[in-house]
Design a protein around this motif. Structure first.
Motif, short mmCIF file in Angstrom:
data_model
loop_
_atom_site.label_atom_id
_atom_site.label_comp_id
_atom_site.label_asym_id
_atom_site.label_seq_id
_atom_site.Cartn_x
_atom_site.Cartn_y
_atom_site.Cartn_z
N PHE A 254 -52.63 20.35 5.47
CA PHE A 254 -51.69 21.21 6.18
C PHE A 254 -50.88 22.08 5.22
CE2 PHE A 254 -52.73 18.54 9.75
CZ PHE A 254 -52.65 19.43 10.81
N GLY A 255 -50.64 21.60 3.99
CA GLY A 255 -50.03 22.46 2.99
C GLY A 255 -50.94 23.63 2.66
N LEU A 256 -52.24 23.35 2.55
CA LEU A 256 -53.23 24.40 2.29
C LEU A 256 -53.27 25.40 3.45
CD1 LEU A 256 -55.77 25.72 0.99
CD2 LEU A 256 -57.12 23.91 2.07
N LEU A 257 -53.29 24.91 4.68
CA LEU A 257 -53.34 25.80 5.84
C LEU A 257 -52.10 26.69 5.92
CD1 LEU A 257 -54.80 23.39 8.55
CD2 LEU A 257 -55.96 25.32 7.47
N SER A 258 -50.93 26.11 5.66
CA SER A 258 -49.71 26.93 5.69
C SER A 258 -49.76 28.00 4.60
CB SER A 258 -48.47 26.04 5.53
OG SER A 258 -48.41 25.45 4.26
N PHE A 259 -50.30 27.67 3.45
CA PHE A 259 -50.45 28.63 2.36
C PHE A 259 -51.39 29.77 2.78
CE2 PHE A 259 -52.79 30.08 -1.42
CZ PHE A 259 -51.74 30.48 -2.24
#
Length: 349
Positions: A254-259
């Motif tokens: 989810f950190g990757l997706l938000s990025f």
């Protein structure tokens, strides 16, 4: 230039630029440095997978990887060695003997390994070596999948690569449990191969291809909130190894997706500077550790009396990271014009 993906230029630039403050000494738990530290590697690997083209001729692909990754790995470690010698002298008031001088050379040959007879030289270049290996793994697993499941659909033929990705996740968990020794490349591949492969599949299936500011903004807010919640949960249950590890990969995802969605929000902003930085990501990886050290030990320590063991606050880490990013820009422009192999390119284009 017509084939460029503008949001990916932003993603490449921001991922490597934010990596710099993460590598600057900071107190464990300091925010937002630690938050970014959790998923930035996944962002770098996703970007690489997204830009990886499908295999055509394996022999030609290996040649391409050698020029894009093998040669830069060697050159950036050679450039780093004089810096290592100067730093050794400043710390020991003497030059290393032959055995000590050979340790970082062996370490570089072993892809930044730390052993009784070797030590890391240019630590961040492990990423270049890992990317080389992952490109080969993806090509090899694709061939294996096509060989075993040649009569099935393409989804079924991805099974070998998915199995390898999940094996990597298991190796990373075993490493955190103390069963697998630490090695930059091995552990780096283990924890991020799944995100590299996700990037490759997303490009193949045209995911994230279109940008819609309102939709991307909503998705960014949702994934950011979920990533922060998961990150805080992951950090709060460190004493419970099972839950700590189970929550790790969802927090990274989810950190990757938000990025990604944040970078898509920047898609309408076109900048030649960002394109140049995007082209120069190899320079970030190869030189930022040395340049950060030069600033810390050559400027901050003698002029501003900042001690060697100083632990930087998040604001100071990001300020120093910004300074290094600015200093790298003319180097990138010079390499683009005169030495394209430093950027992983064969020829001047």
């Amino acid at each position: 230039m017509n084939d460029r993906i503008n949001w990916m230029d932003w993603a490449k630039f921001l991922a490597v630029a934010l990596t710099i403050p993460v590598h600057i000494p900071h107190a464990i738990g300091d925010q937002p440095v630690t938050y970014f530290e959790v998923f930035l590697l996944a962002c770098l690997m996703f970007n690489s997978g997204y830009l990886k083209k499908e295999r055509t001729n394996l022999k030609e692909e290996v040649k391409k990887y050698w020029h894009q990754l093998g040669i830069p790995y060697i050159i950036y470690n050679i450039l780093f060695y004089p810096y290592w010698l100067i730093k050794f002298y400043s710390e020991h008031d003497s030059m290393p003997n032959l055995s000590e001088a050979m340790r970082p050379i062996y370490g570089a040959l072993l892809l930044q390994a730390n052993t009784d007879y070797a030590c890391e030289l240019n630590p961040v270049t492990w990423f270049i070596a890992a990317l080389f290996i992952m490109h080969l793994l993806l090509d090899g697993m694709t061939v294996l999948g096509d060989t075993i499941f040649h009569k099935k659909n393409w989804i079924i033929r991805t099974v070998p690569m998915w199995l390898l990705s999940f094996l990597g996740m298991g190796i990373y968990v075993a490493h955190k449990a103390g069963y697998v020794p630490s090695h930059f490349v091995v552990i780096g591949i283990a924890k991020s191969l799944v995100f590299y492969y996700m990037g490759f599949l997303c490009r193949k299936y045209h995911a994230f291809e279109t940008c819609d500011f309102k939709k991307d903004a909503i998705k960014f807010v949702i994934t950011l909130i979920v990533s922060i919640v998961l990150f805080n949960y992951h950090a709060s249950i460190e004493s419970n190894f099972t839950l700590h590890m189970v929550s790790y990969f969802p927090a990274v995802l989810f950190g990757l997706l938000s990025f990604i969605y944040f970078c898509k929000l920047l898609n309408s902003i076109h900048s030649k500077t960002i394109v140049n930085y995007s082209n120069g990501t190899m320079v970030f990886i190869g030189l930022h550790w040395m340049l950060t050290g030069i600033v810390r030990y050559g400027i901050l320590k003698p002029i501003f009396q900042v001690p060697t063991e100083y632990i930087y606050t998040p604001l100071e880490a990001y300020a120093l990271g910004l300074l290094v990013t600015i200093l790298l820009y003319p180097i990138i422009l010079f390499f683009q014009a005169k030495m394209p192999w430093m950027l992983g390119k064969r020829y001047i284009t």
